[in-house]
Structure formats: structure tokens, C-alpha cells
Design a protein around this motif. Structure first.
Motif, PDB file in Angstrom:
ATOM      1  N   MET A 335      27.272  40.830  36.017  1.00  0.00           N
ATOM      2  CA  MET A 335      28.431  40.238  36.676  1.00  0.00           C
ATOM      3  C   MET A 335      28.355  38.718  36.725  1.00  0.00           C
ATOM      4  O   MET A 335      29.389  38.041  36.635  1.00  0.00           O
ATOM      5  N   SER A 336      27.162  38.160  36.869  1.00  0.00           N
ATOM      6  CA  SER A 336      27.057  36.698  36.904  1.00  0.00           C
ATOM      7  C   SER A 336      27.431  36.098  35.556  1.00  0.00           C
ATOM      8  O   SER A 336      28.064  35.034  35.496  1.00  0.00           O
ATOM      9  N   PHE A 337      27.076  36.768  34.460  1.00  0.00           N
ATOM     10  CA  PHE A 337      27.461  36.280  33.131  1.00  0.00           C
ATOM     11  C   PHE A 337      28.982  36.310  32.975  1.00  0.00           C
ATOM     12  O   PHE A 337      29.589  35.352  32.480  1.00  0.00           O
ATOM     13  N   LEU A 379      39.401  51.170  47.172  1.00  0.00           N
ATOM     14  CA  LEU A 379      39.090  49.932  46.474  1.00  0.00           C
ATOM     15  C   LEU A 379      39.340  48.721  47.366  1.00  0.00           C
ATOM     16  O   LEU A 379      40.386  48.618  48.004  1.00  0.00           O
ATOM     17  N   VAL A 380      38.373  47.806  47.415  1.00  0.00           N
ATOM     18  CA  VAL A 380      38.549  46.531  48.103  1.00  0.00           C
ATOM     19  C   VAL A 380      38.131  45.424  47.153  1.00  0.00           C
ATOM     20  O   VAL A 380      37.411  45.658  46.173  1.00  0.00           O
ATOM     21  N   VAL A 381      38.606  44.207  47.428  1.00  0.00           N
ATOM     22  CA  VAL A 381      38.311  43.082  46.534  1.00  0.00           C
ATOM     23  C   VAL A 381      37.775  41.914  47.353  1.00  0.00           C
ATOM     24  O   VAL A 381      38.547  41.020  47.748  1.00  0.00           O
ATOM     25  N   PRO A 382      36.467  41.876  47.647  1.00  0.00           N
ATOM     26  CA  PRO A 382      35.894  40.708  48.320  1.00  0.00           C
ATOM     27  C   PRO A 382      35.950  39.498  47.397  1.00  0.00           C
ATOM     28  O   PRO A 382      35.938  39.635  46.167  1.00  0.00           O
ATOM     29  N   VAL A 383      36.029  38.319  47.990  1.00  0.00           N
ATOM     30  CA  VAL A 383      36.224  37.085  47.228  1.00  0.00           C
ATOM     31  C   VAL A 383      34.976  36.210  47.302  1.00  0.00           C
ATOM     32  O   VAL A 383      34.444  35.960  48.383  1.00  0.00           O
ATOM     33  N   ILE A 384      34.511  35.779  46.125  1.00  0.00           N
ATOM     34  CA  ILE A 384      33.400  34.817  46.029  1.00  0.00           C
ATOM     35  C   ILE A 384      34.032  33.439  45.922  1.00  0.00           C
ATOM     36  O   ILE A 384      34.591  33.072  44.886  1.00  0.00           O
ATOM     37  N   ARG A 385      33.962  32.669  46.982  1.00  0.00           N
ATOM     38  CA  ARG A 385      34.655  31.378  47.020  1.00  0.00           C
ATOM     39  C   ARG A 385      33.894  30.314  46.236  1.00  0.00           C
ATOM     40  O   ARG A 385      32.671  30.238  46.277  1.00  0.00           O
ATOM     41  N   ALA A 394      23.112  32.304  42.819  1.00  0.00           N
ATOM     42  CA  ALA A 394      24.031  32.305  43.961  1.00  0.00           C
ATOM     43  C   ALA A 394      25.126  33.346  43.777  1.00  0.00           C
ATOM     44  O   ALA A 394      25.521  34.025  44.727  1.00  0.00           O
ATOM     45  N   ILE A 395      25.608  33.484  42.547  1.00  0.00           N
ATOM     46  CA  ILE A 395      26.647  34.482  42.264  1.00  0.00           C
ATOM     47  C   ILE A 395      26.106  35.889  42.472  1.00  0.00           C
ATOM     48  O   ILE A 395      26.746  36.738  43.107  1.00  0.00           O
TER      49      ILE A 395
END
Length: 505
Positions: A335-337, A379-385, A394-395
Motif C-alpha cells: 500500500m505504501s508503494f 466498508l469505511v474509508v479512513p483518510v491519511i492526511r 509513516a504511510i
């Protein structure tokens, strides 16, 4: 002695105001300078403090009434049951507690549910009437459109009454239950203490308390005081400041389309009906259904596809995963890539990271990456600001932490708002190809899929390579086919040669 509470001077050229909110009701004890109500003019919000300590008498101007300067708002019976000064408070009830009618009893109220959430459904009671409860012990769980909210006991005692049983829909100000045998700190006379102490606690380290209406608005929006710039006297945060901060942080979603009328269910034979099970849709599932249908009705949605050779990413991950985990304390995943590759591509094709607001296009000079996550309830969609400014480590840490909170139902509303682009990984469930649906008001969503070995022609030779299909769904109202294809090609290039991310190519 009766003291009159009148409309204060409203400002130059302002002759009338509307009573917006009463913070007190007749019979409540009030402290001197404690906020009684809030008036709204065409320019500012004005708070009316208590001129003296005492007991709230008659409310002459109800909420919604228009009043002129010096008009009578209410009366206070001075000196009768005067409330103690806020500084003398030794203890205060929890935010979801309100004093009950009898001394030693505490009402368990619905806690703050989050921005724009006005109701919830009582899903589970962990205690029954007659059970002893400890302070902060979980009493019940509420289910909202997005998250589950646990309700702790505001005080120790005995659960004497359940007002809202399981399955009941309650609003944001409803009473859930009553605890009896609570300590004197939760008696009615302590109510003003809690009301006055709450703003002070929220503004620790400041010389002036924020407006009570601003505190309420910040709690509903999931904002902290350091995220809002105060324009009041000495930096005091006002209600308008919170509204500006919310408008800046979260772009408005498009107006929902009318819900389609479902076709009537065909008659079911009696023997089949006896073997069916009817379960009411959860609020989360109802919201998912509505938002996805709204997305289809609003956006001109189109999907473009490509495939990526995952050889280089898998080799890099295999080579460094042990060192990465040892140094950063988190596993190196894919996912980080993909997040890095998308952030890189969004800089080149900014319209995929934009949204439509009326007749305007709002371009975002940042990336708040939504990461779709499946949970037991939906389904939920958390946000990485600000994912575009984060490192691989960090990601990965942010995704792991928010993924766990999502599965546990602990995500707040603020953690699921403000996303500018979304990644959905159906590959973890074995999906080989799919067309993801946009998460409005965003204009793009990337679908990842299963990595599968396939024969590929490389330099004239047929070789087996780990391949993944990619799908980009986009809003054709704002993103042209050229931009969508370019974005997907840039993601493909970055993943097939990860060194491009390092070199910013």
C-alpha cells in the motif's frame, strides 16, 4: 430579588437579533457571568452572560424569536440556590451525563456523535436494569451512519432505568438511561459547574475561554482548538471561526439525489417465507447504499484499465522488508508503494485530485488519501492526511493504525472526512478485475487487484511475471480520457521502476 436579563448593545447599525440557543432552562442554577443564551444578528453572534448568580426564572424570548436592543430575555431569582464559581469545581460529570430529577441520580445521555450526525441506533446494551456499574464502564453501544460509539457510565451506581432499548433510534440530545446511587458531585446544583468548567478545560493554556457555541461546534466537527484561528477578543474562538475551519477542511458533498423507489417485493410462497431470515439493514449499510447510488446519479463515471508488472516492487520489498520492520516497527506492504505512486501521478494530473463545487473546479494542492477498508459491519474509508509529504514508514504506520481502528469500530467522523483521492484494494479478497465506484465528491479512485502469475512477452521472450490489473474510475465531468490514462500510466511506470519515485521522474 428578581433580576432582568436584557438584550445587550448589538453594535453599530444593528437594531435586532434572533434568539438562537438557550443554554439554561427555568429552574437551573446559574453562576455570575455564565452564558445564558446566544443571539444571532446579521453580522455576528452575541452571547448573553448572567448579570448575577441565582436561579433561572422565566424565559421571555424563546429560541427563534426576534428581539430588539434592551428587550427583556429572561429573569433570574438572585441569591436563591446560587451556583458556585467555576474555579471551585472539584469534579464534573462526563459529557454524556446530565443531572436527573432526583439527587444522587445521573441521566446517561447520547454523547457527541460527530459532524452532521444527528441520530443513532442503540445496537447493544452491555448492562441490564439493576446491574451495578463502575464509572467509565461501558453501558451500551450506538451505531451511526459511519461508526460505532461506546457510551461509558458517567458515574458509579446502579442502572435503574433503560430509556432507549436496543433497536431504538435516538437523536443527539436523547436520554439513554438513568444511574441511581451516584455521588453528590453529579447532583443538579453541580450542573453549572460542569457547564462552566468544560470550556475552561478545553482551552487550557489560554488566558480567555472560547465561546460555548464554538466549543459545541468544535466537538461536533471533531476539531481541536489548535485547528481553529480565533478572531474574538484576545484570540477567543467564536462560532463563525469554527464554521470557517470546517469549510476549509472539508469541501461540501454534492446534494443527494432523491432516493429511488424500490420495486415491490414479489409474493413469496409460504414454505419459502418460513425459511427466510429478515434482518434490518444497519445504518452503516444504509449509508453505503445511499452514497454509492448518489455517486452514480451525480458523477459522469467512467473507468479505464491497465496492468502493472509487480516484479520490481516485490523484489524490493523482499530485499528490504526485514530491515524495514526492524528499524520502523511496521511491516513493509504494497500500500505504501501504491500511495506514493498515486501521489506522484496526482502532481502531474491535478484534475484527478480535484472536485466540482457548483460551477467551480477546486484543485487540491495536497493529497489526503482515502484507503478503503472492509470491516465486519461494512466498508469505511479512513483518510491519511497529507500523504504526499509522508515517508514509506509513516504511510505504513498510518494505514495499519487506521485499519485496526476501522475493524474495531473506533474511527471518528473526522478521520473519515476530507479525502481527495481513494485507493481500494480488492485484491486482498481475490478480486482479479473490478470497476470501483467514486467516493463523492472526489473525482478519482484507484482499484488494486489480485497479483497473479501470467505469461508475458518480454523482449521477444515469453516469461512468467506477477501481474496486477489496475482500474481508475474517474468523473468525466472534470477528468478527460487523456488525463485519466496519463495518470494510470504514471502509476504503472512508478511501480514497475520504483527508482522513479526516488528520482521524482
Amino acid at each position: 430579588m428578581t433580576i432582568e436579563v436584557r438584550v445587550p448593545t448589538l453594535g453599530e447599525s444593528v437594531t435586532e437579533a434572533t434568539v438562537a440557543t438557550w443554554f439554561k432552562k427555568p429552574g437551573d442554577a446559574v453562576a455570575v457571568d455564565e452564558m445564558l443564551c446566544e443571539l444571532e444578528t446579521d453580522k455576528v453572534t452575541v452571547e448573553v452572560p448572567a448579570p448575577a448568580a441565582g436561579v433561572m426564572g422565566e424565559i421571555v424570548a424563546a429560541e427563534g424569536e426576534t428581539v430588539g436592543v434592551d428587550a427583556l430575555l429572561a429573569t433570574i431569582a438572585a441569591g436563591e440556590g446560587a451556583a458556585p464559581a467555576p474555579a471551585a469545581a472539584a469534579a464534573e460529570p462526563a459529557p454524556n451525563a446530565a443531572p436527573a430529577a432526583g439527587a444522587g441520580s445521573v441521566d446517561v445521555m447520547v454523547p457527541t456523535l460527530g459532524e452532521s450526525v444527528t441520530e443513532a441506533t442503540v445496537s447493544t446494551w452491555f448492562k441490564q436494569v439493576g446491574d451495578a456499574v463502575a464509572q467509565d464502564e461501558m453501558l451500551c453501544e450506538l451505531e451511526t451512519d459511519k461508526v460505532s460509539v461506546e457510551v461509558p457510565a458517567p458515574a458509579a451506581g446502579v442502572l435503574s432505568e433503560i430509556v432507549a432499548p436496543e433497536g431504538t433510534t435516538v437523536d443527539a440530545t436523547a436520554k439513554l438511561a438513568v444511574i441511581s446511587g451516584a455521588g453528590a458531585a453529579t447532583a443538579p446544583a453541580a450542573a453549572p459547574v460542569a457547564a462552566a468548567a468544560a470550556p475552561a478545560a478545553a482551552t487550557a493554556g489560554k488566558d480567555v475561554a472560547n465561546a460555548p457555541s464554538a466549543e459545541k461546534a468544535m466537538a461536533e466537527a471533531g476539531l481541536s482548538a489548535d485547528q481553529v484561528t480565533g478572531t474574538g477578543r484576545d484570540g477567543r474562538i467564536m462560532k463563525e471561526d469554527v464554521a470557517k475551519a470546517v469549510a476549509t477542511a472539508t469541501a461540501p458533498a454534492p446534494a443527494p439525489a432523491p432516493a429511488p423507489t424500490a420495486a415491490p417485493r414479489a409474493p413469496v410462497p409460504a414454505d419459502d417465507a418460513a425459511r427466510e431470515e429478515r434482518v434490518k439493514m444497519t445504518r452503516l449499510r444504509q449509508t453505503i447504499a445511499k452514497r454509492l447510488k448518489d455517486s452514480q446519479n451525480t458523477a459522469a463515471m467512467l473507468t479505464t484499465y491497465n496492468e502493472v508488472d509487480m516484479t520490481e516492487v516485490m523484489a524490493l520489498r523482499s530485499q528490504y522488508k526485514d530491515q524495514f520492520e526492524k528499524k520502523h516497527g511496521v511491516r513493509l506492504g504494497f500500500m505504501s508503494f501504491f500511495t506514493k505512486a498515486c501521489c506522484h501521478a496526482l502532481k502531474e494530473v491535478p484534475e484527478v485530485n480535484a472536485e466540482i463545487d457548483g460551477t467551480d473546479i477546486v484543485y487540491k494542492n495536497f493529497v489526503h488519501m482515502g484507503v478503503a477498508a472492509g470491516t465486519p459491519t461494512g466498508l469505511v474509508v479512513p483518510v491519511i492526511r497529507d500523504a504526499d509529504s509522508m515517508s514509506f514508514a509513516a504511510i505504513e504506520k498510518a494505514i495499519a493504525e487506521k485499519g485496526k481502528r476501522a475493524r474495531d469500530g473506533k474511527l471518528s467522523m473526522a478521520e473519515m472526512q476530507g479525502g481527495t483521492f481513494t485507493i481500494s484494494n480488492g485484491g486482498v479478497y481475490g478480486s482479479l478485475m473490478s470497476s470501483p465506484i467514486l467516493n463523492p465528491p472526489q473525482s478519482g479512485i484507484l482499484g488494486m487487484h489480485k497479483i497473479q502469475d501470467r505469461p508475458m512477452a518480454i523482449n521477444g521472450q515469453v516469461v512468467i511475471r506477477p501481474m496486477m490489473y489496475l482500474a481508475l474510475s474517474y468523473d468525466h465531468r472534470i477528468v478527460d480520457g487523456k488525463g485519466a490514462v496519463t495518470f494510470l500510466v504514471r502509476v504503472k511506470e512508478a511501480l514497475e521502476d520504483p527508482r522513479r519515485l526516488l528520482m521524482d521522474l
